[in-house]
Write a protein that holds these residues in place. Structure first.
Motif, PDB file in Angstrom:
ATOM      1  N   MET A   1     -46.602   1.521  53.234  1.00 42.66           N
ATOM      2  CA  MET A   1     -45.690   0.388  53.114  1.00 42.66           C
ATOM      3  C   MET A   1     -45.012   0.351  51.754  1.00 42.66           C
ATOM      4  SD  MET A   1     -47.618  -2.715  55.125  1.00 42.66           S
ATOM      5  CE  MET A   1     -49.297  -2.223  54.728  1.00 42.66           C
ATOM      6  N   ILE A   2     -45.752   0.769  50.715  1.00 42.22           N
ATOM      7  CA  ILE A   2     -45.206   0.718  49.359  1.00 42.22           C
ATOM      8  C   ILE A   2     -44.274   1.900  49.090  1.00 42.22           C
ATOM      9  CG2 ILE A   2     -45.814   0.764  46.906  1.00 42.22           C
ATOM     10  CD1 ILE A   2     -48.464  -0.535  47.668  1.00 42.22           C
ATOM     11  N   LEU A   3     -44.694   3.099  49.491  1.00 35.65           N
ATOM     12  CA  LEU A   3     -43.942   4.307  49.168  1.00 35.65           C
ATOM     13  C   LEU A   3     -42.806   4.605  50.132  1.00 35.65           C
ATOM     14  CD1 LEU A   3     -46.923   6.695  48.264  1.00 35.65           C
ATOM     15  CD2 LEU A   3     -45.533   5.313  46.700  1.00 35.65           C
ATOM     16  N   LEU A   4     -43.001   4.245  51.402  1.00 36.43           N
ATOM     17  CA  LEU A   4     -42.071   4.720  52.429  1.00 36.43           C
ATOM     18  C   LEU A   4     -41.312   3.619  53.149  1.00 36.43           C
ATOM     19  CD1 LEU A   4     -44.445   7.376  54.062  1.00 36.43           C
ATOM     20  CD2 LEU A   4     -42.712   7.772  52.318  1.00 36.43           C
ATOM     21  N   GLY A   5     -41.621   2.350  52.858  1.00 30.10           N
ATOM     22  CA  GLY A   5     -41.035   1.237  53.597  1.00 30.10           C
ATOM     23  C   GLY A   5     -39.531   1.307  53.777  1.00 30.10           C
ATOM     24  N   PRO A   6     -38.745   1.345  52.699  1.00 26.77           N
ATOM     25  CA  PRO A   6     -37.282   1.370  52.853  1.00 26.77           C
ATOM     26  C   PRO A   6     -36.773   2.630  53.551  1.00 26.77           C
ATOM     27  CG  PRO A   6     -37.906   0.742  50.619  1.00 26.77           C
ATOM     28  CD  PRO A   6     -39.146   1.256  51.295  1.00 26.77           C
ATOM     29  N   PHE A   7     -37.427   3.780  53.299  1.00 26.51           N
ATOM     30  CA  PHE A   7     -36.984   5.046  53.886  1.00 26.51           C
ATOM     31  C   PHE A   7     -37.230   5.060  55.399  1.00 26.51           C
ATOM     32  CE2 PHE A   7     -38.491   5.741  49.534  1.00 26.51           C
ATOM     33  CZ  PHE A   7     -37.311   6.147  48.939  1.00 26.51           C
ATOM     34  N   LEU A   8     -38.425   4.561  55.782  1.00 30.33           N
ATOM     35  CA  LEU A   8     -38.711   4.480  57.215  1.00 30.33           C
ATOM     36  C   LEU A   8     -37.777   3.483  57.897  1.00 30.33           C
ATOM     37  CD1 LEU A   8     -42.617   4.507  57.099  1.00 30.33           C
ATOM     38  CD2 LEU A   8     -41.125   6.363  57.839  1.00 30.33           C
ATOM     39  N   GLY A   9     -37.352   2.457  57.141  1.00 24.58           N
ATOM     40  CA  GLY A   9     -36.441   1.468  57.699  1.00 24.58           C
ATOM     41  C   GLY A   9     -35.132   2.073  58.171  1.00 24.58           C
TER      42      GLY A   9
ATOM     43  N   GLY B   1     -50.564  -4.167  43.446  1.00 26.92           N
ATOM     44  CA  GLY B   1     -50.528  -4.178  41.988  1.00 26.92           C
ATOM     45  C   GLY B   1     -51.487  -5.195  41.394  1.00 26.92           C
ATOM     46  N   SER B   2     -51.534  -6.376  41.981  1.00 29.16           N
ATOM     47  CA  SER B   2     -52.438  -7.402  41.463  1.00 29.16           C
ATOM     48  C   SER B   2     -53.897  -7.073  41.769  1.00 29.16           C
ATOM     49  CB  SER B   2     -52.078  -8.772  42.034  1.00 29.16           C
ATOM     50  OG  SER B   2     -52.242  -8.796  43.435  1.00 29.16           O
TER      51      SER B   2
ATOM     52  N   ASN C   1     -41.142  -5.637  53.071  1.00 28.70           N
ATOM     53  CA  ASN C   1     -42.562  -5.283  53.139  1.00 28.70           C
ATOM     54  C   ASN C   1     -43.002  -4.466  51.926  1.00 28.70           C
ATOM     55  OD1 ASN C   1     -43.359  -6.516  55.587  1.00 28.70           O
ATOM     56  ND2 ASN C   1     -42.302  -4.920  56.742  1.00 28.70           N
ATOM     57  N   THR C   2     -42.111  -3.623  51.416  1.00 24.71           N
ATOM     58  CA  THR C   2     -42.445  -2.836  50.227  1.00 24.71           C
ATOM     59  C   THR C   2     -42.663  -3.737  49.018  1.00 24.71           C
ATOM     60  OG1 THR C   2     -41.233  -0.889  50.998  1.00 24.71           O
ATOM     61  CG2 THR C   2     -41.608  -1.066  48.631  1.00 24.71           C
ATOM     62  N   VAL C   3     -41.746  -4.680  48.809  1.00 23.91           N
ATOM     63  CA  VAL C   3     -41.887  -5.617  47.687  1.00 23.91           C
ATOM     64  C   VAL C   3     -43.138  -6.463  47.856  1.00 23.91           C
ATOM     65  CG1 VAL C   3     -40.836  -7.611  46.550  1.00 23.91           C
ATOM     66  CG2 VAL C   3     -39.414  -5.673  47.220  1.00 23.91           C
ATOM     67  N   PHE C   4     -43.353  -6.953  49.073  1.00 22.74           N
ATOM     68  CA  PHE C   4     -44.513  -7.795  49.383  1.00 22.74           C
ATOM     69  C   PHE C   4     -45.816  -7.063  49.059  1.00 22.74           C
ATOM     70  CE2 PHE C   4     -47.734  -9.443  52.269  1.00 22.74           C
ATOM     71  CZ  PHE C   4     -47.555 -10.813  52.204  1.00 22.74           C
ATOM     72  N   MET C   5     -45.950  -5.828  49.570  1.00 19.07           N
ATOM     73  CA  MET C   5     -47.189  -5.083  49.376  1.00 19.07           C
ATOM     74  C   MET C   5     -47.334  -4.588  47.949  1.00 19.07           C
ATOM     75  SD  MET C   5     -48.787  -5.449  52.095  1.00 19.07           S
ATOM     76  CE  MET C   5     -50.165  -4.529  51.397  1.00 19.07           C
TER      77      MET C   5
ATOM     78  N   THR D   1     -37.978 -13.371  49.470  1.00 14.41           N
ATOM     79  CA  THR D   1     -38.677 -12.164  49.017  1.00 14.41           C
ATOM     80  C   THR D   1     -39.227 -12.341  47.610  1.00 14.41           C
ATOM     81  OG1 THR D   1     -37.221 -10.775  50.373  1.00 14.41           O
ATOM     82  CG2 THR D   1     -38.431  -9.674  48.611  1.00 14.41           C
ATOM     83  N   ALA D   2     -38.430 -12.919  46.718  1.00 14.52           N
ATOM     84  CA  ALA D   2     -38.878 -13.152  45.344  1.00 14.52           C
ATOM     85  C   ALA D   2     -40.062 -14.112  45.301  1.00 14.52           C
ATOM     86  CB  ALA D   2     -37.724 -13.705  44.506  1.00 14.52           C
ATOM     87  N   ILE D   3     -40.026 -15.160  46.110  1.00 15.46           N
ATOM     88  CA  ILE D   3     -41.122 -16.131  46.144  1.00 15.46           C
ATOM     89  C   ILE D   3     -42.393 -15.485  46.692  1.00 15.46           C
ATOM     90  CG2 ILE D   3     -41.941 -18.234  47.288  1.00 15.46           C
ATOM     91  CD1 ILE D   3     -39.086 -19.306  47.075  1.00 15.46           C
ATOM     92  N   MET D   4     -42.268 -14.693  47.764  1.00 11.54           N
ATOM     93  CA  MET D   4     -43.446 -14.051  48.343  1.00 11.54           C
ATOM     94  C   MET D   4     -44.034 -13.017  47.385  1.00 11.54           C
ATOM     95  SD  MET D   4     -43.891 -15.698  51.071  1.00 11.54           S
ATOM     96  CE  MET D   4     -45.306 -14.741  51.600  1.00 11.54           C
ATOM     97  N   PHE D   5     -43.182 -12.283  46.664  1.00 11.10           N
ATOM     98  CA  PHE D   5     -43.683 -11.327  45.673  1.00 11.10           C
ATOM     99  C   PHE D   5     -44.463 -12.056  44.579  1.00 11.10           C
ATOM    100  CE2 PHE D   5     -43.076  -9.198  41.557  1.00 11.10           C
ATOM    101  CZ  PHE D   5     -43.684  -7.978  41.820  1.00 11.10           C
ATOM    102  N   THR D   6     -43.915 -13.167  44.091  1.00  9.23           N
ATOM    103  CA  THR D   6     -44.594 -13.958  43.063  1.00  9.23           C
ATOM    104  C   THR D   6     -45.948 -14.437  43.563  1.00  9.23           C
ATOM    105  OG1 THR D   6     -42.466 -14.702  42.188  1.00  9.23           O
ATOM    106  CG2 THR D   6     -44.401 -15.989  41.589  1.00  9.23           C
ATOM    107  N   ALA D   7     -45.993 -14.899  44.808  1.00 13.78           N
ATOM    108  CA  ALA D   7     -47.245 -15.394  45.377  1.00 13.78           C
ATOM    109  C   ALA D   7     -48.282 -14.289  45.496  1.00 13.78           C
ATOM    110  CB  ALA D   7     -46.979 -16.011  46.747  1.00 13.78           C
TER     111      ALA D   7
END
Length: 405
Positions: free
Chosen positions: A54-62, A353-354, A344-348, A220-226
């Motif tokens: 999800m982190i490495l391939l999310g946008p590419f698979l999209g 990371g955390s 999904n990439t930003v979310f994951m 997306t920004a809010i979910m990433f922050t959360a």
């Protein structure tokens, strides 16, 4: 039964049974790896292999998801998952298990994203929140029952039996997807993804298109922050519960179940919020979720911790479902896979990371302080991101085409 009702029951049962398979897979894989290696690090490594696609391939698979028929792609992925997970318990070396875990996660991501992108083709856009809420309620109910049932299967039989059940759930999911009714007109829209375009150009178009959706970007920004706080919360919860609250193993199981109860309750509650603005639900959901994480840091008993975890699960899932529904309602089908992939990439990325930072942060602060100040910081960040009133973008695809000219 109308075609709309039939599609709903097929989608709900297919995704919820598939969710049941995911819980069997997670529990059996974790226990089997630990039994083979005796190492908690190895368990952590196999979990990382589950998140990496999800982190490495999310946008590419999209990009590929947007090029293909989403229903046929999801069916293919579910069949592949059924075969791959069935082979896992028979692999001779743990490194092969890591590899196939990565493959399973990658295929599962494509399947899940394809099915999320398929939802707007099955149901009226103004009713998507209600349908998503009902589907997620059923899925979360399976998430509560799944670990218990998986433990029984593993206890009575073996890890292999759990993987067999897991494989069977994916076969069932593929069957329900096959039976869905999607009109030819909708399918033609789904497959018109400009196959003649270059891959990188399509990827860039998807990124520019998403930027022109201010409500999607804000969610997306809010979910990433959360997720920055939630990732540490997930890692440190066992430390907080066992070392500070002093719960037993049985009580900790009830705490995990409490989160599941909250997730199911939150998904069900969304059925009462159909008239509310989706972005408002995301903002309020994460704000309240962050406040309860801060409250968790002040609890001193098993019962108050359980109630707090129920509330955390409830408001977090309301925000997550609403964020996904914003994408489904405001993004066009031709870009759906890429937008979901970026999201999904930003979310994951925030979550993983955390999780990686949790151990480092714990050496500087107590777990109570991390929950209290992390929750308050997330609440403040959410308030700042919620200051601006955002309206739906007008024809972002047209704006994109104009920019290209």
């Amino acid at each position: 039964m109308t075609e709309l009702q039939r599609n709903f029951w097929l989608m709900m049962t297919g995704r919820s049974i598939s969710k049941l398979g995911d819980t069997f897979h997670f529990l059996a894989l974790s226990l089997m790896i630990y039994a083979k290696t005796g190492s908690a690090l190895s368990v952590g490594q196999v979990m990382v292999a589950s998140y990496l696609p999800m982190i490495l391939l999310g946008p590419f698979l999209g990009v590929w998801i947007d090029r293909l028929d989403k229903r046929k792609l999801a069916i293919t992925c579910e069949l592949i998952r059924a075969g791959v997970v069935l082979s896992i318990p028979f692999l001779p070396h743990v490194y092969w298990i890591y590899t196939l875990t990565f493959v399973t996660a990658m295929v599962g991501f494509v399947s899940s994203t394809s099915q999320s992108g398929l939802v707007p083709q099955l149901f009226p856009k103004d009713q998507l929140l209600g349908y998503n809420a009902k589907i997620q309620t059923a899925m979360q109910a399976m998430a509560i029952a799944g670990p218990v049932l998986a433990g029984i299967v593993i206890g009575l039989w073996s890890y292999t039996a759990a993987f067999i059940v897991d494989s069977a759930t994916f076969l069932y999911s593929a069957t329900t997807l096959t039976l869905l009714s999607v009109s030819a007109k909708q399918l033609s829209k789904n497959t018109g993804a400009k196959k003649d375009r270059q891959f990188w150009k399509e990827l860039g178009e998807g990124a520019r298109y998403m930027v022109r959706l201010p409500r999607v970007m804000n969610a997306t920004a809010i979910m990433f922050t959360a997720m920055i706080t939630s990732g540490m919360f997930n890692v440190l919860l066992v430390v907080f519960s066992k070392d500070i609250i002093k719960v037993s193993d049985l009580q900790f199981g009830w705490l995990e179940a409490g989160i599941g109860v909250g997730l199911a309750a939150g998904a069900a509650t969304l059925n009462l919020c159909k008239k509310l603005d989706l972005l408002l639900i995301v903002r309020v959901g994460i704000l309240v979720d962050a406040i309860f994480i801060a409250v968790l840091g002040t609890t001193n008993s098993f019962y108050t911790e359980w109630l707090t975890l129920v509330m955390i699960g409830m408001f977090s899932v309301m925000a997550m479902i609403s964020a996904a529904t914003i994408i489904q309602t405001e993004a066009e089908q031709a870009y759906m896979g890429r937008v979901l992939g970026f999201y999904n990439t930003v979310f994951m990325a925030g979550t993983v990371g955390s999780m990686a930072l949790a151990g480092v942060v714990e050496t500087w602060f107590s777990v109570r302080d991390i929950f209290i100040y992390g929750g308050l910081a997330t609440a403040l960040a959410t308030l700042l991101l919620s200051m601006r009133r955002l309206r739906k973008a007008e024809s972002p695809s047209a704006a994109t085409k104009g920019a290209e000219v």
